[in-house]
Write an enzyme that holds these catalytic residues in place. Structure first.
Site: not given
Length: 766
Positions: A259, A621, A34, A226
């Site tokens: 992912q 996470r 990000t 993504e």
DNA sequence: GGGGGCTATGGGGGG
DNA sequence: CATAGCCCCC
């Protein structure tokens, strides 16, 4: 050079400053992806690129919003003029400006999944098909899949394979339902979620000069977050925008094949592979340093993902030295699991002072949340559930929204069916059936069919219909001019909904009234907010404050986008919803066969791989504390079922675990010699090296999982994944034995396996 | 037209 | 088991 660039490592900085031409960033979890995206856009803005020529596509509204805010902190308010949003939201905005060119009203309605399913159900009934065979939601997902692959009903008929699948499933008329469904949506001025992509593709393809060229010129820099979760159609649209003669091909994609968790809705890993083929001048950057998680978490994640068959080369590593072991919690029942998780949260708060907001409980299915709620409530820990039913799916909210939708677009058939006789105004089901028949016979919408001379109904029914129509027509006239909040409050009252709700003084009734008032508040907030305009696109501004824009916005929202209050709460959510988030302490729950991995995935090796990636997402996470739980018995389908621990537990070496629960344990086993966290995840598509890429182990029909007691040094064993091997050592307490086994064909010299999870069979001594 | 109770059905993730 | 849809009765 600007100071923010100093916050980046070498690879990150190189990715940020490579502004021209196609760029792919493969970014492991916690690797600062990000940050790279936001700094790159800030960098472009500082170089003088106008914000409205930058397009950034994300998968959630939330991440788009966060990105804009982070860019704003670097470059100031012009960040808000960047075109950043979900594929669906951005495309809806473009379609709004251009819809009339493809035969849709600018005020088109967006059908959500419920609208779509109920329309399909109606079509099935009208065609008099067997509703047991023609399951509306199954058909919906098949239509969705077709659309996401640009297969129109016409093309569908030519696909022998798909037609054969439908015949085998005894649903030969599926394609006819598909065709009728498309026509009905068009007639209702409605687009479903897939249409927002599909119709945009059509718009671009069919209007190359008037429309496509305009957006090609406009969006000089395109970013996709993504990327591993994009589907064929999304990629096709990107290609239209970027791949053409004279294009600068400034397409910047960020993703992580490990992912990819949305194959079920048509996302395809092939997009990453094709990307390298489509853009030969592609520059690739790999972000491999994980800044998020501690040693054992990263090591476990690497071990788990190494079992997947197809993946890009990369090595994730961390230099965080804390060595908190991963807690592995065994419970006898799902209730005990809930209690243990709640108690551990209390302990972590007391001992490590972790605030609730840094704690998350993740589960595979939303239905699992209940037990955690019960136990958190018992010990007064505030929590918030994401997922499940969102605000806009509540009945009373949908009822009001149906009226608002009608005011904007009376052709909207699903809204009409919902609102026309609620509250009751004397329009019976029989009357509605007749209207539907006339609509079908004349190819009109139900709204138009209400006035058709063919319609044979009583005068009384006609009168009721006229009253309803006049009311809606009046609103419709005002919808484009009047303040949206004022109009919506009037609609709430005039429709009769307000009186209906007010009459119910039960606690639920009061809460329902509060909910519809909350809709009005949200509209008011929406109309008051100010957004800087895009001077190039006055038609497609995001400061359009009409009721129509509001409705399009909310249909693309999920509950993750609702404003959380600022209380300090524990987060409960599905593993899917957790993608992109991080917490100091994470509980990954329900690690049982048929649950995680889900039973829906069990027959398909690709399905298991996707579940494994989901598990990988879940455990990565966690920043500091990771707790994995499983229960031996769980209520499912109305009865207690016994489950085996998940195969994924077997894929993590025991030295990363500290065991809690079960008989006679609760203390950590010997952690063994320290191991570097740099566990290599090598192998690639062309060069299979992963365990499962070998010829599958031939499973004898008489395979029986051996009891742990039967495994002693010297035993010859057969393992379901690794094949034949010999046990060299067994250690650990009685019910947590760990065996060291040398397998005949294996890239590792030996493996340490926890016997209580292992799928091992004893072979006769040779 | 509304509500109560019965039955069939689902059972996964989401824009 | 939980829920949605459906039928039946008032």
């Amino acid at each position: 050079m600007s100071s923010y660039l100093d916050e980046l490592n070498g690879v990150q900085r190189a990715a940020v400053t490579t502004t021209e031409g196609p760029v792919m960033v493969i970014a492991g979890p916690g690797s600062g992806k990000t940050r790279v995206l936001t700094y790159r856009i800030s960098y472009l803005l500082q170089k003088g690129v106008p914000p409205w020529s930058i397009l950034t596509l994300t998968f959630t509204n939330k991440s788009a919003r966060e990105m804009k805010d982070r860019i704003e902190r670097v470059v100031g308010p012009k960040a808000q003029q960047v075109w950043a949003g979900t594929f669906h939201a951005i495309f809806a905005r473009i379609l709004r400006a251009e819809a009339t060119k493809i035969g849709y009203p600018a005020n088109f309605t967006i059908y959500d999944t419920d609208d779509t399913t109920s329309l399909i159900r109606a079509i099935i009934k009208e065609m008099s098909l067997d509703t047991n065979v023609y399951n509306a939601s199954a058909i919906r997902s098949r239509i969705s899949l077709a659309k996401s692959n640009l297969i129109t009903p016409k093309l569908y008929r030519d696909k022998a394979e798909m037609m054969e699948e439908d015949r085998t499933a005894k649903r030969p008329y599926l394609v006819d339902i598909y065709e009728k469904y498309m026509a009905r949506c068009q007639r209702a001025g409605a687009m479903d979620f897939d249409d927002l992509l599909f119709q945009l593709f059509r718009l671009f393809r069919d209007n190359p000069d008037q429309v496509l060229e305009k957006y090609r010129q406009k969006f000089q820099y395109i970013h996709v977050d993504e990327f591993q979760d994009t589907n064929y159609l999304q990629y096709a649209i990107l290609r239209l925008l970027v791949k053409y003669e004279g294009s600068g091909e400034n397409l910047f994609i960020v993703g992580d094949d490990a992912q990819s968790i949305y194959a079920f809705r048509g996302a395809t890993i092939d997009n990453i592979l094709d990307f390298e083929k489509d853009y030969p001048t592609l520059q690739t950057f790999k972000l491999e340093q994980n800044y998020r998680s501690t040693h054992h978490i990263v090591a476990a994640a690497n071990q788990v993902i190494s079992y997947n068959r197809r993946q890009l080369n990369k090595t994730i590593w961390t230099d965080r030295n804390e060595r908190n072991l991963i807690k592995l919690v065994k419970s006898v029942t799902d209730d005990e699991e809930g209690r243990r998780v709640a108690d551990l949260i209390l302990e972590q708060r007391n001992r490590y002072h972790i605030p609730n907001s840094e704690i998350a409980i993740l589960y595979r299915t939303n239905a699992q949340s209940r037990k955690f709620e019960e136990h958190l409530r018992r010990i007064n820990i505030p929590y918030r559930i994401f997922g499940g039913m969102s605000f806009y799916q509540r009945k009373e909210v949908k009822d009001l929204v149906a009226y608002l939708r009608l005011a904007v677009n009376p052709l909207d058939e699903e809204a009409l069916r919902r609102a026309v006789n609620y509250p009751a105004r004397g329009i019976s089901d029989a009357t509605l059936d007749k209207i539907a028949q006339v609509a079908a016979a004349t190819n009109l919408s139900m709204w138009e069919a209400m006035l058709h001379p063919m319609l044979d109904i009583t005068d009384r029914a006609k009168k009721s219909l006229a009253g309803f129509r006049n009311m809606v027509v009046d609103w419709q006239k005002r919808a484009n001019t009047e303040n949206a909040y004022k109009l919506a409050s009037e609609i709430l009252r005039k429709s009769g909904l307000h009186d209906l709700l007010k009459g119910d003084t039960s606690p639920e009734g009061i809460s329902r009234l509060e909910n519809v008032n909350a809709v009005l508040d949200a509209i008011s907030e929406f109309t008051d907010s100010v957004v800087l305009p895009d001077p190039e696109n006055p038609d497609a501004q995001n400061n359009d404050k009409s009721l129509s824009t509001y409705l399009q916005t909310i249909s693309l929202m999920t509950d993750a986008d609702e404003d959380p209050d600022d209380r300090d709460f524990v987060t409960l959510m599905s593993t899917h919803a957790a993608k992109g988030l991080e917490f100091r302490s994470v509980f990954v729950t329900g690690l049982e066969e048929n649950l995680f991995p889900s039973f829906m995935s069990m027959e398909d090796p690709n399905g298991i791989d996707e579940e494994r990636r989901l598990f990988y997402v879940a455990i990565t996470r966690a920043k500091e504390y990771l707790t994995i739980t499983y229960a031996q018995n769980r209520y499912r389908y109305g009865q207690i079922r016994t489950s085996e621990p998940s195969r994924f537990l077997e894929e993590i070496s025991p030295e990363h675990f500290e065991l809690i629960g079960g008989m006679g344990s609760g203390r950590g086993n010997n952690p063994g010699p320290p191991q570097p966290a740099r566990a290599s995840v090598s192998g690639n598509f062309a060069n299979p090296r992963m365990p499962q890429q070998k010829a599958p182990i031939a499973v004898p029909a008489n395979f029986i999982t051996a009891a742990p007691e039967a495994i002693v040094p010297g035993t010859r064993v057969l393992h379901l994944k690794f094949g034949e091997g010999k046990v060299t050592q067994v250690e650990g307490p009685r019910d947590n034995k760990v065996a060291t086994i040398v397998f005949k064909e294996d890239e590792l010299p030996e493996r340490r396996i926890m016997l209580k999870f292992a799928k091992l069979m004893v072979l006769p001594a040779s």
